[in-house]
Design an enzyme around this catalytic site. Structure first.
Site, PDB file in Angstrom:
ATOM      1  N   SER A 130     -13.046  11.726  64.375  1.00 51.33           N
ATOM      2  CA  SER A 130     -13.198  11.705  62.922  1.00 51.33           C
ATOM      3  C   SER A 130     -14.391  12.518  62.444  1.00 51.33           C
ATOM      4  O   SER A 130     -14.590  12.663  61.248  1.00 51.33           O
ATOM      5  CB  SER A 130     -13.344  10.260  62.421  1.00 51.33           C
ATOM      6  OG  SER A 130     -12.173   9.542  62.685  1.00 51.33           O
ATOM      7  N   SER A 312     -18.107  13.394  57.922  1.00 46.98           N
ATOM      8  CA  SER A 312     -16.938  13.018  58.720  1.00 46.98           C
ATOM      9  C   SER A 312     -15.677  13.566  58.056  1.00 46.98           C
ATOM     10  O   SER A 312     -15.733  14.157  56.980  1.00 46.98           O
ATOM     11  CB  SER A 312     -16.858  11.494  58.855  1.00 46.98           C
ATOM     12  OG  SER A 312     -16.708  10.895  57.578  1.00 46.98           O
ATOM     13  N   TYR A 313     -14.534  13.328  58.681  1.00 47.13           N
ATOM     14  CA  TYR A 313     -13.268  13.907  58.216  1.00 47.13           C
ATOM     15  C   TYR A 313     -13.005  13.518  56.759  1.00 47.13           C
ATOM     16  O   TYR A 313     -13.021  12.331  56.413  1.00 47.13           O
ATOM     17  CB  TYR A 313     -12.128  13.434  59.113  1.00 47.13           C
ATOM     18  CG  TYR A 313     -10.848  14.210  58.912  1.00 47.13           C
ATOM     19  CD1 TYR A 313     -10.838  15.588  59.060  1.00 47.13           C
ATOM     20  CD2 TYR A 313      -9.668  13.570  58.568  1.00 47.13           C
ATOM     21  CE1 TYR A 313      -9.671  16.313  58.879  1.00 47.13           C
ATOM     22  CE2 TYR A 313      -8.495  14.278  58.396  1.00 47.13           C
ATOM     23  CZ  TYR A 313      -8.511  15.656  58.550  1.00 47.13           C
ATOM     24  OH  TYR A 313      -7.360  16.379  58.360  1.00 47.13           O
ATOM     25  N   PRO A 314     -12.781  14.513  55.871  1.00 43.21           N
ATOM     26  CA  PRO A 314     -12.722  14.197  54.437  1.00 43.21           C
ATOM     27  C   PRO A 314     -11.361  13.744  53.916  1.00 43.21           C
ATOM     28  O   PRO A 314     -11.213  13.550  52.726  1.00 43.21           O
ATOM     29  CB  PRO A 314     -13.115  15.535  53.787  1.00 43.21           C
ATOM     30  CG  PRO A 314     -12.637  16.567  54.745  1.00 43.21           C
ATOM     31  CD  PRO A 314     -12.741  15.969  56.118  1.00 43.21           C
TER      32      PRO A 314
END
Length: 839
Positions: A130, A312-314
């Site tokens: 992530s 982190s992963y948006p």
């Protein structure tokens, strides 16, 4: 350890190689990337012709195929070259449904060239992560899984549904309405299963504003004077009344009282909760409402921050941190930032608060800052979005805001009034998010039940109800999420589409105001079939797609069932189009009444009208024919010259003084006269053997950059003469101030390019010995060398068909051109000469 890096054969992706350990064995690693989707879904060739295919066939008869998403990148070939001879593959694509789909696109490319596994040996691995931090990447490598076929299939289903449904409706309504109306000002009247309900929300709000009728109401306002120098404004418990006589009666009654009596005093400790952890939709809402960024722009910035390792992963729907999430570790990263260092250090020393329990969608953790950054590092919008994400994260582990609310209830005669005061006792998270702080209010006087205060003023205020405002992007995002239109990743795309299509315009405050075209389309859908614009059907489809991803629904059955529904709706829409047409007639002008006379029709010899609104075109009202034109440039009459084939007057298209220009025959442009021509070709590509405007007569030599292009003399460009490639955007400037430039029937002995005859003005001739005339090869003649300069068109647009790059030829390679001349052959020593000429 040590690592070597190099560029891949496509020039876009790097390859990093190193030696390490993999599943307990020594291994040689190759690490590379792709640029988004490797493949895209499209109809096979003949079904991409709008003129030859009935849109109804696109629902079932038209076969689809996977094509390279960006052929210029040659991504499949690149992956196969790098994957050849590999034993195992580890897939590190984004961990969402789209990423899962790309996993299988990569596998389709590389599995055929990889080493064959022994017996049941496992060779395919999927890394789940992530964020791009050392800890997260090492953890993913130590817990490798498998790619999820069901999630990939759900994306395949969405792609096919959107392609078939969107193309069928879009082609039909675009051709129907552009063939009737001249001022639609939209190149494409598109329909999308998600795009159209998104537009529907905007038009629904517009309709409420238009139909709103203001009502007058009255409010009783009282002021009391607790002390000589101060006054306190009280709120009427009835709030408002809509009858003036009743309001006047209440005013008269209360005016009889001399004092206001305190009926009760209550004090309550209240809490304003810290925010839930941040997910994509909330980030996009805040970016639009508070930071003034459109959703598409905000998403692009968030993706860049993610790939650079800052967040982190948006793309996540989750607002709940998993139990093992290292909140303190993330917080420590922010301990030295001058904007919030004190707050962070206090939290670390006093202990953080566990974030509120939010929604766990099972995809990714909430959006979190993963490493420290400065404004100088990120700059502009990147910093503003990063700052918000960081402040939001710190707020989630901060204390709630606590305040004391005092409510004093008064009676003035028989009427009750109230005033409320708030005093912050513990600011909590509002220190880091000051825009959420409790507003400072005038302090309330100390009083008890039974106290009397003199009345300072009682008056009646006349007000009117006001209409709602146009939807903001933030409100639209909320509606889309509520009704299941799109996903966290696609919501920005759908909003951007309705703006690009000229269906809505973005006004101040990022409010979305529908255009005439957007309003008429939605009203037309409501009139014919409301389900085309209501969110209900798409919401149901999204649920079915999610069931495919979970392995609870059959991919083929969902596809077949949904397409069958929309096919029936399409046929009904076509049969009922007159209902929408009635609305169009009110807002838009017929083709015959639009535009200005420009060039004569070759059939009736009357003037055709040039319609400038997108897409620009010519219309003959007598013959009732419409002729498309090249877009994104200017069109003017070309010397009143006519095409020798059909007697249509030629027009000249130009992309500006820095760009290229060429004449064209409106009829030939739409109906290619020769077998080796395609629709959309001007005179600079026409293979007529004797016409003075054709490629045969004005072509000089093969383009110096692209494979299939020919450099053609622009006979209108004098005195700043130039030739331009008829395929890419290469322009060659030559012979400035020449009086005449003509293409000779003779060819160059060295390169087979056509020779050029040039007449210079005597006063400005650059030729030696006061010569004014010279004939020679543009590429080889030493006299012409210093008079030639290579450039690129200054104005390009993706909708103009002549983009730069290598395109498929039309039977015109490096051999003989039409009209008997030859393209320039390039011997080995010729390339060096060309490079010297065109630096």
């Amino acid at each position: 350890g040590s690592m070597s890096s190099r560029k891949g054969l496509n020039g876009a992706c790097s390859v990093h190689e190193y030696t390490g350990s993999f599943i307990g064995q020594s291994a040689h690693f190759k690490m590379t990337s792709v640029c988004g989707h490797v493949m895209t879904l499209d109809f096979i060739g003949k079904y991409n012709s709008w003129d030859k295919v009935d849109p109804a066939e696109l629902f079932s008869k038209a076969p689809t195929e996977k094509k390279e998403a960006n052929p210029k990148l040659t991504m499949v070939k690149f992956l196969q070259v790098e994957g050849r001879g590999c034993d195992c593959i580890v897939l590190w694509l984004d961990c969402d449904k789209e990423g899962e789909n790309i996993c299988f696109e990569v596998l389709d490319a590389v599995l055929p060239v990889m080493n064959k596994p022994h017996s049941n040996e496992r060779t395919i691995y999927r890394a789940k992560f992530s964020s791009i931090t050392d800890t997260d990447i090492c953890n993913a490598m130590n817990h490798l899984g498998e790619p999820n076929r069901n999630e990939a299939l759900s994306v395949d289903a969405r792609q096919e549904l959107d392609l078939r449904i969107g193309c069928a409706f879009t082609r039909f309504q675009t051709k129907y309405f552009q063939g009737k109306y001249g001022n639609l000002d939209s190149s494409l009247i598109s329909f999308g299963p998600c795009q159209t309900p998104t537009l529907g929300f905007c038009v629904e709000r517009h309709d409420k504003i238009q139909s709103f009728k203001p009502e007058t109401y009255w409010v009783l306002q009282a002021k009391v004077n607790p002390e000589k120098e101060s006054s306190l404004t009280l709120d009427w418990d009835r709030v408002r009344v809509f009858d003036r006589e009743i309001a006047q009666m209440f005013l008269n009654i209360t005016k009889m009282a001399k004092e206001a009596k305190v009926e009760s005093v209550s004090k309550k400790e209240k809490v304003k909760q810290r925010p839930l952890a941040l997910n994509t939709v909330e980030m996009l809402r805040v970016a639009s409402a508070a930071l003034g960024m459109g959703p598409q722009h905000a998403m692009q910035i968030a993706e860049r921050l993610y790939t650079q390792g800052y967040i982190s992963y948006p793309r996540t729907e989750t607002t709940h941190y998993p139990e093992n999430f290292d909140l303190k570790g993330c917080l420590r990263q922010q301990a030295n930032n001058p904007y919030w260092a004190e707050t962070v250090k206090a939290l670390l020393s006093e202990g953080i608060n566990r974030p509120r329990k939010g929604h766990d969608a099972g995809d990714h953790p909430p959006i979190t800052p993963m490493r420290a950054a400065t404004e100088a590092e990120l700059g502009g919008d990147g910093w503003r979005l990063y700052e918000y994400i960081t402040r939001h994260f710190i707020a989630t582990v901060s204390a709630d805001c606590k305040y004391l609310q005092t409510t004093i209830s008064f009676s003035i005669g028989p009427e009750r009034f109230t005033c409320i005061g708030k005093v912050v006792t513990s600011p909590g998270f509002t220190e880091i998010m000051p825009w959420h702080s409790i507003p400072l209010e005038e302090s309330l006087p100390h009083c008890e039940k039974g106290d009397l205060f003199p009345i300072g003023e009682i008056k009646l205020l006349e007000k009117q109800t006001s209409p709602p405002d146009y939807l903001t992007e933030a409100e639209l995002i909320t509606l889309m999420e509520k009704h299941g239109i799109g996903t966290d990743a696609s919501i920005p795309v759908h909003i951007n589409n309705i703006c690009q299509r000229n269906y809505v315009i973005v006004e101040s405050g990022r409010r979305l105001k529908p255009t005439n075209l957007g309003i008429v389309l939605v009203h037309g859908y409501y009139k014919i079939d409301a389900e085309l614009v209501l969110p209900t059907i798409r919401s149901a489809v999204e649920k079915q797609l999610n069931l495919i991803a979970l392995g609870k629904a059959n991919y083929h059955q969902v596809l077949e069932h949904t397409l069958d529904i929309f096919k029936r709706k399409f046929h009904y829409f076509v049969d009922s189009i007159a209902g929408m047409d009635e609305l169009m007639e009110v807002s838009f002008s017929p083709l015959a009444a639009t535009g200005k006379p420009l060039s004569r029709c070759g059939k009736c010899h009357r003037f055709m009208k040039y319609i400038q609104a997108k897409p620009s075109r010519l219309h003959c009202s007598h013959c009732d024919d419409t002729y498309s034109l090249p877009q994104n440039g200017t069109i003017k009459l070309y010397k009143e010259l006519r095409c020798p084939l059909d007697d249509f007057e030629l027009v000249l298209w130009s992309s500006g003084s820095r760009g290229k220009s060429y004449p064209l025959c409106p009829y030939c442009y739409n109906h290619p006269p020769f077998r080796d021509m395609k629709k959309g070709m001007g005179c600079n590509e026409c293979t007529h053997p004797t016409c003075q405007h054709s490629l045969s007569m004005l072509g000089i030599g093969q383009c110096v950059e692209c494979e299939n292009g020919v450099l053609v003399l622009d006979s209108t460009s004098g005195p700043k003469w130039k030739m331009a490639c008829n395929k890419c955007n290469v322009i060659v400037h030559f012979f400035e101030n020449a009086h005449k430039v003509r293409v000779s029937p003779e060819t160059c002995d060295l390169c087979d390019a056509a020779l050029v005859d040039v007449d210079f003005n005597k006063a400005k001739s650059p030729l030696p010995g006061d010569e004014t005339q010279h004939s020679g090869c543009v590429f080889c003649d030493p006299v012409f060398q210093d008079l030639v300069e290579l450039k690129h068109a200054g104005r390009r647009h993706p909708m103009h068909r002549g983009g730069q790059g290598k395109r498929q030829g039309r039977g015109r390679g490096k051999g003989r051109r039409p009209g008997g001349r030859l393209n320039p052959k390039k011997p080995k020593d010729k390339m060096a000469a060309l490079a010297a000429y065109f630096v």
